[in-house]
Write an enzyme that holds these catalytic residues in place. Structure first.
Site, PDB file in Angstrom:
ATOM      1  N   ASP A 181      -7.915  -8.032  -6.810  1.00 11.46           N
ATOM      2  CA  ASP A 181      -7.326  -7.927  -5.466  1.00 11.46           C
ATOM      3  C   ASP A 181      -8.429  -7.639  -4.449  1.00 11.46           C
ATOM      4  O   ASP A 181      -8.793  -6.487  -4.240  1.00 11.46           O
ATOM      5  CB  ASP A 181      -6.263  -6.816  -5.435  1.00 11.46           C
ATOM      6  CG  ASP A 181      -5.615  -6.697  -4.057  1.00 11.46           C
ATOM      7  OD1 ASP A 181      -5.765  -7.630  -3.242  1.00 11.46           O
ATOM      8  OD2 ASP A 181      -4.962  -5.668  -3.789  1.00 11.46           O
ATOM      9  N   GLU A 228       2.808   0.011  -6.594  1.00  7.73           N
ATOM     10  CA  GLU A 228       1.400   0.254  -6.254  1.00  7.73           C
ATOM     11  C   GLU A 228       1.324   1.334  -5.170  1.00  7.73           C
ATOM     12  O   GLU A 228       1.978   1.239  -4.139  1.00  7.73           O
ATOM     13  CB  GLU A 228       0.770  -1.050  -5.725  1.00  7.73           C
ATOM     14  CG  GLU A 228      -0.687  -0.895  -5.298  1.00  7.73           C
ATOM     15  CD  GLU A 228      -1.294  -2.208  -4.791  1.00  7.73           C
ATOM     16  OE1 GLU A 228      -0.547  -3.187  -4.582  1.00  7.73           O
ATOM     17  OE2 GLU A 228      -2.523  -2.242  -4.587  1.00  7.73           O
ATOM     18  N   HIS A 275      -5.072  -3.155  -9.944  1.00  6.74           N
ATOM     19  CA  HIS A 275      -5.682  -4.064  -8.981  1.00  6.74           C
ATOM     20  C   HIS A 275      -7.154  -3.697  -8.947  1.00  6.74           C
ATOM     21  O   HIS A 275      -7.503  -2.563  -8.614  1.00  6.74           O
ATOM     22  CB  HIS A 275      -5.076  -3.884  -7.584  1.00  6.74           C
ATOM     23  CG  HIS A 275      -3.884  -4.742  -7.351  1.00  6.74           C
ATOM     24  ND1 HIS A 275      -3.226  -4.799  -6.152  1.00  6.74           N
ATOM     25  CD2 HIS A 275      -3.245  -5.628  -8.175  1.00  6.74           C
ATOM     26  CE1 HIS A 275      -2.217  -5.651  -6.247  1.00  6.74           C
ATOM     27  NE2 HIS A 275      -2.212  -6.164  -7.453  1.00  6.74           N
ATOM     28  N   ASP A 279      -4.612   0.564  -7.682  1.00  2.00           N
ATOM     29  CA  ASP A 279      -5.620  -0.269  -7.033  1.00  2.00           C
ATOM     30  C   ASP A 279      -6.799   0.661  -6.771  1.00  2.00           C
ATOM     31  O   ASP A 279      -6.631   1.710  -6.126  1.00  2.00           O
ATOM     32  CB  ASP A 279      -5.020  -0.827  -5.732  1.00  2.00           C
ATOM     33  CG  ASP A 279      -5.983  -1.702  -4.934  1.00  2.00           C
ATOM     34  OD1 ASP A 279      -7.143  -1.280  -4.745  1.00  2.00           O
ATOM     35  OD2 ASP A 279      -5.568  -2.775  -4.468  1.00  2.00           O
ATOM     36  N   ASP A 292     -11.604  -3.893   0.295  1.00  4.11           N
ATOM     37  CA  ASP A 292     -11.384  -5.104  -0.498  1.00  4.11           C
ATOM     38  C   ASP A 292     -12.575  -6.059  -0.503  1.00  4.11           C
ATOM     39  O   ASP A 292     -12.415  -7.269  -0.342  1.00  4.11           O
ATOM     40  CB  ASP A 292     -10.091  -5.803  -0.057  1.00  4.11           C
ATOM     41  CG  ASP A 292      -8.860  -5.035  -0.509  1.00  4.11           C
ATOM     42  OD1 ASP A 292      -8.670  -4.916  -1.725  1.00  4.11           O
ATOM     43  OD2 ASP A 292      -8.116  -4.531   0.352  1.00  4.11           O
ATOM     44  N   ASP A 335     -10.603   1.250   1.858  1.00  2.00           N
ATOM     45  CA  ASP A 335      -9.958   0.163   1.126  1.00  2.00           C
ATOM     46  C   ASP A 335     -10.367  -1.192   1.703  1.00  2.00           C
ATOM     47  O   ASP A 335      -9.560  -1.941   2.228  1.00  2.00           O
ATOM     48  CB  ASP A 335      -8.431   0.364   1.231  1.00  2.00           C
ATOM     49  CG  ASP A 335      -7.654  -0.712   0.504  1.00  2.00           C
ATOM     50  OD1 ASP A 335      -8.121  -1.159  -0.551  1.00  2.00           O
ATOM     51  OD2 ASP A 335      -6.575  -1.102   1.005  1.00  2.00           O
ATOM     52  N   TRP A 343       4.299  -3.489  -3.375  1.00  2.00           N
ATOM     53  CA  TRP A 343       3.458  -2.698  -2.471  1.00  2.00           C
ATOM     54  C   TRP A 343       3.953  -2.906  -1.048  1.00  2.00           C
ATOM     55  O   TRP A 343       4.201  -4.034  -0.635  1.00  2.00           O
ATOM     56  CB  TRP A 343       1.981  -3.101  -2.545  1.00  2.00           C
ATOM     57  CG  TRP A 343       1.196  -2.421  -1.454  1.00  2.00           C
ATOM     58  CD1 TRP A 343       0.788  -1.114  -1.438  1.00  2.00           C
ATOM     59  CD2 TRP A 343       0.788  -2.994  -0.195  1.00  2.00           C
ATOM     60  NE1 TRP A 343       0.164  -0.832  -0.247  1.00  2.00           N
ATOM     61  CE2 TRP A 343       0.143  -1.960   0.537  1.00  2.00           C
ATOM     62  CE3 TRP A 343       0.910  -4.253   0.384  1.00  2.00           C
ATOM     63  CZ2 TRP A 343      -0.382  -2.163   1.817  1.00  2.00           C
ATOM     64  CZ3 TRP A 343       0.398  -4.465   1.666  1.00  2.00           C
ATOM     65  CH2 TRP A 343      -0.254  -3.421   2.359  1.00  2.00           C
ATOM     66  N   LYS A 378      -0.817   3.874  -2.372  1.00  2.00           N
ATOM     67  CA  LYS A 378      -1.913   3.729  -1.424  1.00  2.00           C
ATOM     68  C   LYS A 378      -2.145   5.045  -0.700  1.00  2.00           C
ATOM     69  O   LYS A 378      -1.216   5.846  -0.560  1.00  2.00           O
ATOM     70  CB  LYS A 378      -1.590   2.611  -0.426  1.00  2.00           C
ATOM     71  CG  LYS A 378      -2.777   2.235   0.431  1.00  2.00           C
ATOM     72  CD  LYS A 378      -2.700   0.812   0.945  1.00  2.00           C
ATOM     73  CE  LYS A 378      -3.881   0.542   1.860  1.00  2.00           C
ATOM     74  NZ  LYS A 378      -3.960  -0.830   2.304  1.00  2.00           N
ATOM     75  N   HIS A 396      -7.471   2.422  -3.452  1.00  2.00           N
ATOM     76  CA  HIS A 396      -6.400   3.202  -2.838  1.00  2.00           C
ATOM     77  C   HIS A 396      -6.469   4.697  -3.100  1.00  2.00           C
ATOM     78  O   HIS A 396      -5.442   5.373  -3.141  1.00  2.00           O
ATOM     79  CB  HIS A 396      -5.048   2.657  -3.279  1.00  2.00           C
ATOM     80  CG  HIS A 396      -4.763   1.290  -2.739  1.00  2.00           C
ATOM     81  ND1 HIS A 396      -3.563   0.654  -2.854  1.00  2.00           N
ATOM     82  CD2 HIS A 396      -5.558   0.431  -2.043  1.00  2.00           C
ATOM     83  CE1 HIS A 396      -3.611  -0.534  -2.279  1.00  2.00           C
ATOM     84  NE2 HIS A 396      -4.825  -0.700  -1.790  1.00  2.00           N
TER      85      HIS A 396
END
Ligand code: RNT
Ligand code: ZN
Length: 418
Positions: A326, A225, A286, A259, A296, A294, A184, A227, A262
């Site tokens: 993640d 990955e 993820h 992810d 997290d 995003d 990534w 995004k 994303h």
């Protein structure tokens, strides 16, 4: 009622709908989930002093973050103790451990810089997953790494990727477990670019060079990955969804990694999982919790988390999906954040495995949409908590009490890290 009695009642209730909870518990114990090392220190690592860059951010400054490999390992051990289920360790290249004043830049790192992690993982019977670190480094030029127009910059990061392939193979050989290596980058632009293709062509060629580094495809599984955007990288992301998915589709042995932070907020990774499973033998995830962006946040036992697990389980794809967590929250106790997130994904898997998928699929194929709605709603009131407790006990932990241990660890260990 004792837990024994509660579980017996739950087991009977599930048996009535065709679910064998003993078998589910035995199976769930063996499903590996990758535990990310970076919740413990706000994604900093040990190879640089600078800030976290690349469009990702941690917010908050809760005391007690790990500052050394020893502290991080000690914290990971706590999380392992407090969470049920089989784990893999997920490392970033920035967590290289240098000894006696030695230093190697990212393009020069070697297996020996991760020997301590290998020792740690082996002692705990864990495989290791790996990530080259294309952020938080001086050699990021104008926000670009592998897609930079500057040949020297690109070369540096390609060499980093290749070094990581070698380290990944070393992990796999040492632990006996294949290593998923995820690529990534935060490459992109803040404002409207004049060229969207050029950076993508360079990115494509660069990843091709990385995965051309000789490796045994049974031991190293490279992923890309995607995004949608990052902070300071709002207008254009080189490794977009289409780019990454197309790259993986066109390169044998390369897995797409999704992810769930994303994508645009009305898109669902739960729906994308079966779409990709129709084409790819293996995919990677993820698992995170995006709050409006995003962000997290810590993974919770929420609807989309459950739905993602449900898709993996009902597609019979537990062996085809590499699951990794993640997220990184610096505003609360980090051990608790790690533990809640890991437990949430375990609960989601348990809930999915306690769902009579075949019976529900049949109702769909029979166009019994009325019945399906009623059944799916009834499932929500099943005594999953009693099965969960039994699973925790089978893994040497409980639902009650782990937070007291976190508080004790906070006062005895974390509070002393001033
Ligand atoms: C960033 C990506 C990436 C990182 C980790 C630390 O948006 O999700 O996976 O979070 O590699
Ligand atoms: Zn991610």
């Amino acid at each position: 009622m004792t837990q024994k009695e509660r579980y017996a009642a739950a087991k009977e209730a599930y048996a009535k709908i065709g679910v064998d909870t003993d078998a589910v518990i035995a199976k769930l114990k063996e499903i590996p989930v990758s535990l990310h090392c970076w919740q413990g220190d706000d994604v900093i690592g040990f190879d640089h002093d600078g800030p976290l860059t690349g469009g990702i951010q941690t917010t908050g400054n809760y005391p007690g973050k790990a500052r050394t490999p020893e502290e991080l390992m000690q914290d990971i051990d706590q999380v392992i103790r407090l969470t049920p289920g089989k784990k893999k360790l997920n490392l970033h290249a920035s967590y290289a451990i240098f000894e006696d004043g030695e230093f190697a830049d990212r393009d020069k790192i070697e297996p020996k810089h991760f020997a301590k992690w290998v020792e740690f993982a082996k002692e705990r019977n864990m495989g290791i997953d790996f990530n080259p670190t294309f952020f938080s480094h001086d050699n990021i030029k104008d926000g670009l790494t592998l897609s930079s127009p500057d040949e020297d910059v690109r070369r540096f990061w390609i060499e980093h990727g290749r070094a990581c392939i070698r380290i990944s193979e070393y992990f796999a050989k040492e632990t006996g477990v294949p290593c998923v290596m995820n690529i990534w980058t935060g490459d992109g632009t803040k404002d409207i670019p004049a060229d969207r293709l050029g950076p993508r062509e360079r990115y494509k060629a660069a990843i091709e060079e990385i995965i051309a580094e000789p490796h045994d495809p049974k031991l190293v599984k490279p992923c890309v990955e995607s995004k949608v955007f990052g902070i300071g990288v709002e207008a254009y992301t080189v490794g977009s969804a289409e780019f990454s998915l197309a790259f993986a589709a066109m390169h044998e042995g390369c897995l797409p990694l999704m992810d769930n932070g994303h994508y645009h907020p009305t898109e669902f990774v739960s729906d994308k999982i079966p779409a990709l499973l129709a084409f790819f033998p293996e995919i990677a995830l993820h698992i995170t919790r995006p709050v409006r962006w995003d962000s997290d946040h810590v993974v919770l036992f929420d609807d989309e988390t459950k739905e993602m697990a449900k898709e993996i389980v009902r597609c019979n794809a537990i062996d085809r999906v590499d699951m990794a967590l993640d997220y990184f929250d610096a505003s609360i106790n980090r051990i608790s954040a790690w533990t809640v997130g890991f437990r949430s994904w375990q609960k989601a898997l348990l809930s999915a495995m306690c769902t009579p998928a075949d019976a529900l699929k049949k109702m769909q194929d029979d166009s019994d949409w009325t019945g399906l709605m009623v059944r799916q709603e009834a499932m929500k009131m099943m005594p999953l908590g009693d099965v969960w407790e039994e699973y925790c006990i089978a893994c040497g932990t409980t639902e009650d009490g782990w937070f007291d241990e976190v508080k004790k660890y906070e006062s005895e260990v974390l509070a002393k890290r001033a």
